[in-house]
Design a protein around this motif. Structure first.
Motif, PDB file in Angstrom:
ATOM      1  N   THR A 106       0.823  -1.199   0.000  1.00 38.05           N
ATOM      2  CA  THR A 106       0.000   0.000   0.000  1.00 38.05           C
ATOM      3  C   THR A 106       0.862   1.257   0.000  1.00 38.05           C
ATOM      4  OG1 THR A 106      -0.082  -0.051   2.420  1.00 38.05           O
ATOM      5  CG2 THR A 106      -1.865  -1.173   1.235  1.00 38.05           C
ATOM      6  N   VAL A 107       0.180   2.388  -0.116  1.00 36.23           N
ATOM      7  CA  VAL A 107       0.855   3.680  -0.036  1.00 36.23           C
ATOM      8  C   VAL A 107       1.368   3.891   1.387  1.00 36.23           C
ATOM      9  CG1 VAL A 107       0.512   6.174  -0.157  1.00 36.23           C
ATOM     10  CG2 VAL A 107      -0.512   4.685  -1.886  1.00 36.23           C
ATOM     11  N   SER A 108       2.559   4.458   1.504  1.00 33.02           N
ATOM     12  CA  SER A 108       3.162   4.723   2.811  1.00 33.02           C
ATOM     13  C   SER A 108       2.943   6.180   3.206  1.00 33.02           C
ATOM     14  CB  SER A 108       4.661   4.435   2.788  1.00 33.02           C
ATOM     15  OG  SER A 108       5.260   4.864   3.992  1.00 33.02           O
ATOM     16  N   LYS A 130       6.196  13.242 -21.943  1.00 33.94           N
ATOM     17  CA  LYS A 130       5.432  13.450 -20.703  1.00 33.94           C
ATOM     18  C   LYS A 130       4.244  12.492 -20.717  1.00 33.94           C
ATOM     19  CE  LYS A 130       6.519  18.383 -21.040  1.00 33.94           C
ATOM     20  NZ  LYS A 130       5.954  19.751 -21.207  1.00 33.94           N
ATOM     21  N   LEU A 131       4.325  11.456 -19.903  1.00 35.41           N
ATOM     22  CA  LEU A 131       3.288  10.427 -19.889  1.00 35.41           C
ATOM     23  C   LEU A 131       2.532  10.478 -18.569  1.00 35.41           C
ATOM     24  CD1 LEU A 131       5.318   7.414 -21.324  1.00 35.41           C
ATOM     25  CD2 LEU A 131       4.015   9.147 -22.569  1.00 35.41           C
ATOM     26  N   PRO A 132       1.252  10.824 -18.581  1.00 36.09           N
ATOM     27  CA  PRO A 132       0.473  10.801 -17.341  1.00 36.09           C
ATOM     28  C   PRO A 132      -0.011   9.397 -17.014  1.00 36.09           C
ATOM     29  CG  PRO A 132      -0.863  11.646 -19.140  1.00 36.09           C
ATOM     30  CD  PRO A 132       0.502  11.371 -19.712  1.00 36.09           C
ATOM     31  N   GLY A 133       0.064   9.033 -15.742  1.00 30.99           N
ATOM     32  CA  GLY A 133      -0.406   7.725 -15.290  1.00 30.99           C
ATOM     33  C   GLY A 133      -1.356   7.872 -14.123  1.00 30.99           C
ATOM     34  N   GLU A 134      -2.462   7.150 -14.198  1.00 28.82           N
ATOM     35  CA  GLU A 134      -3.469   7.213 -13.130  1.00 28.82           C
ATOM     36  C   GLU A 134      -3.160   6.163 -12.069  1.00 28.82           C
ATOM     37  OE1 GLU A 134      -8.354   7.150 -12.606  1.00 28.82           O
ATOM     38  OE2 GLU A 134      -7.424   6.554 -14.498  1.00 28.82           O
ATOM     39  N   LEU A 135      -3.283   6.544 -10.797  1.00 25.55           N
ATOM     40  CA  LEU A 135      -3.130   5.613  -9.682  1.00 25.55           C
ATOM     41  C   LEU A 135      -4.493   5.420  -9.033  1.00 25.55           C
ATOM     42  CD1 LEU A 135       0.162   6.809  -7.943  1.00 25.55           C
ATOM     43  CD2 LEU A 135      -0.129   5.036  -9.652  1.00 25.55           C
ATOM     44  N   ASN A 136      -5.056   4.259  -9.224  1.00 24.95           N
ATOM     45  CA  ASN A 136      -6.309   3.914  -8.560  1.00 24.95           C
ATOM     46  C   ASN A 136      -5.993   3.214  -7.245  1.00 24.95           C
ATOM     47  OD1 ASN A 136      -7.909   4.943 -10.578  1.00 24.95           O
ATOM     48  ND2 ASN A 136      -8.110   3.017 -11.668  1.00 24.95           N
ATOM     49  N   VAL A 137      -6.534   3.728  -6.147  1.00 22.39           N
ATOM     50  CA  VAL A 137      -6.309   3.153  -4.832  1.00 22.39           C
ATOM     51  C   VAL A 137      -7.648   2.707  -4.271  1.00 22.39           C
ATOM     52  CG1 VAL A 137      -5.370   3.535  -2.532  1.00 22.39           C
ATOM     53  CG2 VAL A 137      -4.345   4.688  -4.489  1.00 22.39           C
ATOM     54  N   ASP A 138      -7.759   1.414  -3.981  1.00 26.20           N
ATOM     55  CA  ASP A 138      -8.993   0.889  -3.392  1.00 26.20           C
ATOM     56  C   ASP A 138      -9.177   1.498  -2.008  1.00 26.20           C
ATOM     57  OD1 ASP A 138     -10.661  -1.057  -1.735  1.00 26.20           O
ATOM     58  OD2 ASP A 138     -10.885  -1.910  -3.740  1.00 26.20           O
ATOM     59  N   GLN A 183     -11.084   0.741   0.411  1.00 23.65           N
ATOM     60  CA  GLN A 183     -11.285  -0.187   1.525  1.00 23.65           C
ATOM     61  C   GLN A 183     -10.039  -1.009   1.832  1.00 23.65           C
ATOM     62  OE1 GLN A 183     -14.051   0.368  -0.696  1.00 23.65           O
ATOM     63  NE2 GLN A 183     -14.676   1.655   1.021  1.00 23.65           N
ATOM     64  N   THR A 184      -9.293  -1.392   0.799  1.00 20.18           N
ATOM     65  CA  THR A 184      -8.144  -2.274   1.014  1.00 20.18           C
ATOM     66  C   THR A 184      -6.799  -1.594   0.793  1.00 20.18           C
ATOM     67  OG1 THR A 184      -8.069  -3.034  -1.292  1.00 20.18           O
ATOM     68  CG2 THR A 184      -9.562  -4.199   0.210  1.00 20.18           C
ATOM     69  N   GLY A 185      -6.799  -0.466   0.095  1.00 20.65           N
ATOM     70  CA  GLY A 185      -5.550   0.203  -0.206  1.00 20.65           C
ATOM     71  C   GLY A 185      -4.798  -0.382  -1.379  1.00 20.65           C
ATOM     72  N   PRO A 209      -9.993   5.265  12.961  1.00 12.59           N
ATOM     73  CA  PRO A 209     -10.009   4.911  11.532  1.00 12.59           C
ATOM     74  C   PRO A 209      -8.721   4.197  11.142  1.00 12.59           C
ATOM     75  CG  PRO A 209      -9.735   7.280  11.831  1.00 12.59           C
ATOM     76  CD  PRO A 209     -10.057   6.728  13.175  1.00 12.59           C
ATOM     77  N   GLN A 210      -8.835   3.163  10.321  1.00 16.63           N
ATOM     78  CA  GLN A 210      -7.692   2.343   9.920  1.00 16.63           C
ATOM     79  C   GLN A 210      -7.211   2.632   8.504  1.00 16.63           C
ATOM     80  OE1 GLN A 210      -6.197   0.018  12.176  1.00 16.63           O
ATOM     81  NE2 GLN A 210      -7.518   1.249  13.511  1.00 16.63           N
ATOM     82  N   ILE A 211      -8.025   3.289   7.704  1.00 15.69           N
ATOM     83  CA  ILE A 211      -7.630   3.582   6.327  1.00 15.69           C
ATOM     84  C   ILE A 211      -8.365   4.833   5.894  1.00 15.69           C
ATOM     85  CG2 ILE A 211      -9.423   2.163   5.235  1.00 15.69           C
ATOM     86  CD1 ILE A 211      -7.227   1.281   3.194  1.00 15.69           C
ATOM     87  N   LEU A 212      -7.688   5.678   5.158  1.00 17.95           N
ATOM     88  CA  LEU A 212      -8.271   6.941   4.706  1.00 17.95           C
ATOM     89  C   LEU A 212      -7.946   7.117   3.229  1.00 17.95           C
ATOM     90  CD1 LEU A 212      -9.737   9.590   5.492  1.00 17.95           C
ATOM     91  CD2 LEU A 212      -7.492  10.587   5.914  1.00 17.95           C
TER      92      LEU A 212
END
Length: 796
Positions: A317-319, A396-404, A406-408, A626-629
């Motif tokens: 997950t993201v830190s 210049k390449l844009p990239g999307e980061l999808n983060v769930d 509920q689970t990260g 809360p455990q995830i935001l």
């Protein structure tokens, strides 16, 4: 009309530029200039071909009307039609103009095509076209020598679609120009071109003994719409007045459409390696995508990559630790859609990028940059850019980061990437304590899932790439949080800020909720303090008058967790709230979720504040933390509560050692009960002079019944009363015949004593409350011979 086979985003530009350059113009007196015809063709062995990914000769021709001379010319080629400037040796401009009679002295194998020029009807002149030494500011360069004038064609990469545009500017006015045809050979060393190969002004030479390498390559996509070729030119007489013409037809008048995409090879591979093999640790990431490129000049090129989707394993997950001091790149700074240099802050860099392409002699070096939250092409919380500087252009390449949420779990998507070949793309996300990712909490083998789609087909190639975590495996086992608690000024009876601090070691189970019990005598002065209305409590938008303190929280993994609030961000706050979950009061903790370039809104946690009815001890029970935001896990490392409102907290007036006790729960069901001693001093300086007065009312004769009133008075800055013992005079007796109804302990605990068990009333006034406490006095059953006398007082 022959153009070639493998035009790079650079070479292709050059080819088209050649066509434009051939337009050497003559001085003209009238501004009646226009492009009247534009023809483009791809052929192999003289036969038309529309095979995608093939290496044809590419020819582009232009016809001009009017007597005015063109001053500049630009030809736009379809995206994906590319040439490879590294496929042939290079000639210098010095060599191009030093030959006999002004002819070229360029190497024989540096010729990549021919240019035909018409200055008089039906009398074309043919000149060799050469691959030129690069100045470092262009992806490719082509030139030819026409009667001593050296004409350069500059291929340029379009920022809109990374296709090629060829530019010739300015064009010579030496001769009138009617028509030009530029042909770039698909395979320059092929013997089929020997009859057009020039040396010292003579034509008809065999190709050198060199490897036959493809120069031009057709697009590797087969869209339903035909490919569009466009040209623009302006005359010397009227600069700024542009004549433009577009065509999507071949010389036979049929749509210029590519076919045979299903025949193209496409064998990508990917390796993904975490920066560490330790569980529950900050980690960088190495991503390496390889697409084998064909070296067969007479075969078909590998399809170009269009879309790449990488889904990291659950648990990676993201830190939060990564965002401290992190910056982000805004749309104004990245300048998408232009070849301007980006001006993103250095703090936005989160990794390095290397792109190896057969079209350039050296790999492209660049960076992975964090995009600004919501201000990116995807309007998403998380996005990145891959930015690399090439000769004369910026990728210049844009990239999307999808983060769930509920689970990260993380999914990265790069779509509609340029129709250009690359053999290897390497991304290296930074490691160390502030690495952008966190490895899973437990050891094991985890699979990252990748789907790579080419421009030739909608069917992706899928991979599951294993990632092994086999170090620090016991990190997630225990739960042993520590507790610190105390007051700033441990003086008996003094007003002093109270601090409670709970810390959890990295790798332990995460904290879920906190229950804290303060020692006897540690009180709060509620008099004059506002209470946050329930309507505002849920959002934390309470008034300043209800604020009683602040909180500080450190979250994340590794040696450098993120402390919130960060400098320059909105402050945190503790507010006094009203009744909550059966408790008379509550604490509302408001933490703005702001860190680095991110703002995720507000975290509000409410804590019920109970008061022990016998000891008056404060018992705080928090809601689950809360455990995830927004998909980012919150690993609590350090939680500090500071009750610091002036004159709010009051120390005990007993110097006996007591304890702050807690019950701390983990997200996995663990429980810990850390406690710390709590002691104040200087009790001897406190005064103690309470006064007790009695008053009876009623008959004074023997046997009369009287009402008894006792009044106990204390003074400010005195020690609190611990115990009171009263001995009535011999003249006063209990009238046992009137003791009929007694509240049982069960009834008392249920607050359901019968009315007849009330034998008096009590009232207490304290400087800690705005209103007095008052209530009935009961006779309650006891284990002693006589029942207990119990005063139950309620109020603020």
């Amino acid at each position: 009309m022959n153009l070639t086979r493998r035009l790079s985003a650079k070479a292709l530009m050059a080819a088209v530029g050649c066509l434009a350059a051939a337009v050497l113009a003559a001085p003209a007196a009238q501004a009646d200039f226009s492009i009247s015809d534009l023809e483009n063709s791809t052929s192999i062995d003289g036969k038309f071909t529309r095979q995608a990914g093939s290496h044809p000769d590419f020819a582009s021709g232009m016809t001009f009307n009017g007597s005015a001379a063109p001053g500049s010319i630009r030809v736009d080629l379809p995206a994906g039609l590319v040439g490879n400037p590294t496929a042939a040796p290079q000639c210098t401009f010095n060599e191009l103009g030093l030959g006999k009679g002004g002819a070229s002295k360029c190497r024989l194998d540096s010729q990549i095509g021919v240019v035909k020029i018409w200055t008089r009807p039906n009398e074309p002149e043919e000149k060799p076209l050469y691959n030129m030494a690069l100045p470092g500011t262009l992806p490719g360069l082509f030139a030819f020598n026409y009667i001593g004038a050296l004409v350069a064609i500059e291929p340029r990469v379009r920022a809109s679609d990374y296709g090629i545009s060829a530019v010739v500017s300015p064009v010579s006015q030496a001769v009138p120009l009617l028509q030009t045809v530029v042909t770039i050979w698909g395979v320059p060393a092929d013997p089929i071109h020997d009859n057009q190969r020039y040396k010292d002004g003579e034509v008809g030479f065999p190709s050198p003994a060199a490897a036959r390498t493809a120069f031009m390559t057709s697009p590797t996509s087969c869209p339903a719409a035909p490919s569009l070729f466009s040209a623009e030119a302006e005359s010397w007489e009227e600069p700024g007045v542009v004549s433009a013409l577009s065509s999507d037809l071949d010389p036979n008048g049929t749509p210029f459409q590519w076919e045979g995409c299903e025949r193209l090879p496409f064998r990508p591979s990917i390796t993904i390696s975490p920066g560490t093999f330790r569980a529950a640790s900050p980690a960088g990431l190495d991503v390496d995508i390889k697409v084998p490129q064909s070296n067969d000049a007479y075969g078909l090129a590998s399809a170009h990559v269009k879309r790449t989707v990488v889904t990291l394993p659950k648990g990676m997950t993201v830190s939060p630790s990564a965002v401290a001091g992190l910056g982000a790149c805004s749309p104004a700074q990245i300048k998408l859609g232009s070849n301007e240099a980006p001006t993103c802050p250095d703090s936005a860099k989160i990794g390095n990028a290397t792109i190896d392409t057969p079209l350039l002699a050296t790999p492209l070096e660049g960076e992975v940059i964090l995009a600004k939250q919501n201000e990116n092409p995807f309007h998403s919380l998380f996005a990145i850019y891959i930015v690399a500087k090439g000769p004369g252009f910026y990728l210049k390449l844009p990239g999307e980061l999808n983060v769930d949420k509920q689970t990260g779990q993380l999914k990265t998507i790069f779509d509609n990437t340029p129709q250009q070949p690359f053999s290897e793309l390497h991304l290296d996300f930074r490691g160390g304590p502030t690495a952008p990712l966190v490895t899973p909490n437990t050891c094991g083998t985890y699979n990252a899932h990748t789907e790579i789609t080419s421009w030739a087909s909608d069917i992706p190639v899928s991979f599951d790439t294993p990632m092994t975590i086999d170090e620090n495996c016991a990190a997630k086992g225990g739960f042993n949080p520590s507790l610190q608690a105390g007051v700033a000024s441990p003086v008996a009876g003094a007003n002093s800020p109270l601090t409670i601090r709970i810390r959890r070691q990295d790798g332990e189970q995460n904290i879920s909720r906190l229950d804290v019990t303060l020692p006897e005598g540690e009180l709060a002065k509620l008099k004059g303090v506002e209470v946050c209305p329930d309507a505002l409590a849920a959002t934390g938008n309470c008034g300043k008058g209800s604020q009683v303190g602040i909180s500080t929280t450190a979250i994340g993994t590794g040696a450098f967790p993120l402390f919130v609030p960060q400098p320059g961000k909105d402050p945190t706050a503790l507010y006094l709230g009203g009744p909550y979950k059966g408790a008379p009061y509550s604490l509302i903790t408001k933490v703005p979720a702001q860190s680095g370039p991110f703002d995720f809104g507000m975290i509000v946690v409410r804590t019920a504040i109970n008061v022990d009815p016998v000891t008056s001890q404060v018992i705080a029970k928090s809601d689950p933390l809360p455990q995830i935001l927004e998909g980012v896990p919150i690993a609590y490392r350090d939680v500090r509560i500071e009750v610091q409102k002036p004159d709010f907290t009051v120390n005990p007036t007993s110097c006996e050692q007591r304890y702050v006790t807690t019950t701390i729960s983990s997200i996995e069901g663990g429980t810990a009960h850390p406690s710390v001693p709590f002691k104040v001093g200087d009790c001897a300086s406190l005064g103690f002079g309470p006064k007790l007065a009695f008053k009876v009312k009623g008959g004074t004769n023997r046997g009369d019944y009287q009402a008894l009133t006792a009044t106990l008075t204390t003074h400010k800055h005195e020690a609190n009363i611990s115990r009171v013992a009263v001995t009535l005079p011999h003249s006063e007796f209990l009238a046992q015949e009137h003791i009929r109804t007694i509240c049982t302990r069960v009834q008392f605990a249920a607050k359901n004593c019968p009315q007849g068990s009330i034998y008096g009333f009590a009232k207490a006034t304290t400087p800690l409350l705005d209103k007095p406490l008052e209530g009935p006095v009961y006779l309650r059953s006891s284990s002693n011979p006589l029942p207990d006398l119990v005063a139950t007082m309620n109020g603020q």
